[in-house]
Design a protein around this motif. Structure first.
Motif, short mmCIF file in Angstrom:
data_model
loop_
_atom_site.label_atom_id
_atom_site.label_comp_id
_atom_site.label_asym_id
_atom_site.label_seq_id
_atom_site.Cartn_x
_atom_site.Cartn_y
_atom_site.Cartn_z
N ILE A 70 31.48 38.24 45.36
CA ILE A 70 32.01 37.52 46.52
C ILE A 70 33.19 36.65 46.13
O ILE A 70 34.20 36.58 46.85
N GLU A 71 33.10 36.02 44.96
CA GLU A 71 34.23 35.20 44.47
C GLU A 71 35.48 36.06 44.24
O GLU A 71 36.59 35.67 44.60
N MET A 72 35.29 37.25 43.65
CA MET A 72 36.42 38.16 43.44
C MET A 72 37.01 38.62 44.77
O MET A 72 38.23 38.71 44.94
N LEU A 73 36.14 38.91 45.73
CA LEU A 73 36.60 39.34 47.05
C LEU A 73 37.41 38.24 47.73
O LEU A 73 38.48 38.50 48.29
N ASP A 74 36.93 37.01 47.66
CA ASP A 74 37.67 35.88 48.24
C ASP A 74 39.07 35.77 47.66
O ASP A 74 40.05 35.55 48.38
N GLN A 75 39.15 35.93 46.34
CA GLN A 75 40.44 35.80 45.66
C GLN A 75 41.41 36.89 46.12
O GLN A 75 42.57 36.61 46.43
N LYS A 76 40.93 38.12 46.19
CA LYS A 76 41.81 39.23 46.57
C LYS A 76 42.18 39.18 48.05
O LYS A 76 43.31 39.52 48.42
N ILE A 77 41.25 38.76 48.89
CA ILE A 77 41.55 38.61 50.32
C ILE A 77 42.68 37.61 50.52
O ILE A 77 43.58 37.80 51.35
N GLU A 78 42.65 36.54 49.73
CA GLU A 78 43.70 35.52 49.83
C GLU A 78 45.04 36.04 49.30
O GLU A 78 46.10 35.72 49.83
N GLU A 79 45.00 36.87 48.27
CA GLU A 79 46.23 37.35 47.63
C GLU A 79 46.94 38.43 48.42
O GLU A 79 48.17 38.49 48.44
N THR A 108 37.44 42.27 53.47
CA THR A 108 36.78 41.29 54.33
C THR A 108 35.45 41.84 54.84
O THR A 108 34.43 41.13 54.84
N LEU A 109 35.43 43.10 55.24
CA LEU A 109 34.19 43.72 55.73
C LEU A 109 33.16 43.86 54.61
O LEU A 109 31.95 43.70 54.83
N LEU A 110 33.65 44.17 53.40
CA LEU A 110 32.74 44.30 52.26
C LEU A 110 32.12 42.95 51.89
O LEU A 110 30.93 42.88 51.52
N LYS A 111 32.90 41.90 52.02
CA LYS A 111 32.35 40.56 51.78
C LYS A 111 31.28 40.24 52.82
O LYS A 111 30.19 39.73 52.49
N GLN A 112 31.56 40.53 54.09
CA GLN A 112 30.59 40.29 55.15
C GLN A 112 29.30 41.08 54.91
O GLN A 112 28.20 40.59 55.18
N GLN A 113 29.46 42.29 54.39
CA GLN A 113 28.30 43.13 54.11
C GLN A 113 27.40 42.50 53.03
O GLN A 113 26.17 42.58 53.12
N LYS A 142 41.08 47.49 41.49
CA LYS A 142 40.34 48.39 40.60
C LYS A 142 39.01 47.78 40.15
O LYS A 142 37.97 48.44 40.15
N TRP A 143 39.05 46.51 39.73
CA TRP A 143 37.84 45.90 39.18
C TRP A 143 36.82 45.64 40.28
O TRP A 143 35.61 45.83 40.08
N ILE A 144 37.30 45.24 41.45
CA ILE A 144 36.37 45.03 42.56
C ILE A 144 35.72 46.36 42.95
O ILE A 144 34.52 46.41 43.21
N THR A 145 36.52 47.42 42.98
CA THR A 145 35.97 48.74 43.29
C THR A 145 34.87 49.11 42.30
O THR A 145 33.77 49.54 42.67
N TYR A 146 35.18 48.94 41.01
CA TYR A 146 34.21 49.26 39.96
C TYR A 146 32.94 48.42 40.12
O TYR A 146 31.82 48.92 40.05
N SER A 147 33.12 47.12 40.37
CA SER A 147 31.98 46.21 40.49
C SER A 147 31.12 46.55 41.70
O SER A 147 29.88 46.53 41.61
N LEU A 148 31.75 46.88 42.82
CA LEU A 148 31.00 47.23 44.02
C LEU A 148 30.24 48.54 43.85
O LEU A 148 29.09 48.67 44.30
N ARG A 149 30.86 49.51 43.19
CA ARG A 149 30.19 50.79 42.96
C ARG A 149 28.96 50.59 42.06
O ARG A 149 27.92 51.23 42.27
N ARG A 150 29.07 49.73 41.08
CA ARG A 150 27.92 49.42 40.22
C ARG A 150 26.85 48.67 41.01
O ARG A 150 25.65 48.94 40.88
N TYR A 151 27.28 47.71 41.80
CA TYR A 151 26.33 46.88 42.56
C TYR A 151 25.52 47.74 43.53
O TYR A 151 24.29 47.58 43.65
N TYR A 152 26.20 48.67 44.23
CA TYR A 152 25.53 49.52 45.20
C TYR A 152 25.01 50.83 44.57
O TYR A 152 24.47 51.68 45.29
#
Length: 274
Positions: A212-221, A232-237, A262-272
């Motif tokens: 979630i922290e990584m998502l917040d950072q990228k959403i802002e950037e 944003t939708l992935l964070k809400q999920q 790239k890193w968020i993608t990798y992290s989300l794929r591992r998480y799910y």
């Protein structure tokens, strides 16, 4: 150009010429045409800058390989693995050369960072071996993993240290043949799961809060885009789960090709566990 990216690009050029130790923050700021204060607004230290460069280089490779191992057709998986690895080395040969030459100069934090990415790559290779060969190589799969890593390291020297044009397609085909021969005919085991647990650190899991922290950072950037909307939708999920697995996969696919995701993608794929 974003100031952080400007610093990274100019620092990489200086590091490639002079090495990590011999390049000062002052030299970096002079080349960028900025003050030291501006540098320290982006990076707390030169080591943090080096870590950012390592992250930028390794995240792309690890994330792309992880996706490839889980989604490529089995018949082409081994070829595409080698082709992707050597294409990345060829594309980023300056930084690859720098990392190989400077490994002995890395401090403990930088060394652990490289060790962490190495472990992630090993996990992907093991997953690939299990997909390709199944139970037939259960006894020798760790030896096979080290052999594949050996091929990666040895042959990458051809275009990292020698200024020659490498036929990546031919190289990948050659290593597919060699790897299949090892998988089919190796019988003597050396590397075991117990040995790997002794030699290597435990695999670090990424927590929901960290994602979630990584998502917040990228959403802002990011500027307004389908990637930003998907983030944003992935964070809400993560906060209030409502989507099906198919929708989550689609949202992750929307961000997969963005270089900053790239890193968020990798992290989300591992998480799910996708």
């Amino acid at each position: 150009m974003v100031k952080k990216q400007l610093i990274m690009e100019n620092a990489l050029e200086l590091f490639a010429k002079q090495g990590f130790e011999s390049t000062s923050v002052q030299q970096i700021t002079d080349k960028c045409g900025i003050s030291k204060g501006a540098f320290y607004l982006s990076f707390k230290s030169k080591d943090e800058l080096i870590i950012a460069l390592i992250d930028q280089f390794m995240i792309q490779i690890v994330a792309d390989i992880d996706y490839l191992v889980k989604s490529a057709e089995t018949e082409q998986l081994l070829y595409e693995f080698y082709y992707s690895i050597y294409s990345s080395f060829q594309k980023h040969s300056d930084f690859a050369k720098l990392l190989i030459k400077e490994q002995s100069q890395l401090n403990k934090e930088l060394f652990l960072k490289m060790q962490y990415y190495d472990k992630l790559m090993e996990n992907s290779i093991i997953s690939m071996i299990e997909r390709l060969y199944g139970d037939r190589v259960e006894v020798i799969k760790y030896d096979l993993m080290y052999s594949i890593k050996g091929f990666m390291n040895m042959y990458s020297h051809l275009f990292v240290f020698f200024n020659i044009l490498v036929d990546v397609n031919r190289l990948a085909e050659s290593l597919v043949e060699k790897t299949n021969i090892l998988a089919q005919h190796s019988t003597i085991t050396f590397a075991t799961n117990e040995l790997l647990n002794i030699l290597q650190p435990m695999n670090e899991e990424i927590s929901e809060d960290q994602i979630i922290e990584m998502l917040d950072q990228k959403i802002e950037e990011l500027d307004e885009s389908i990637e930003k909307e998907s983030l944003t939708l992935l964070k809400q999920q993560l906060i209030h789960p409502i989507y099906t697995t198919a929708i989550i996969k689609g949202l992750i696919e929307n961000i997969r090709h963005h270089p900053q995701c790239k890193w968020i993608t990798y992290s989300l794929r591992r998480y799910y566990r996708l």
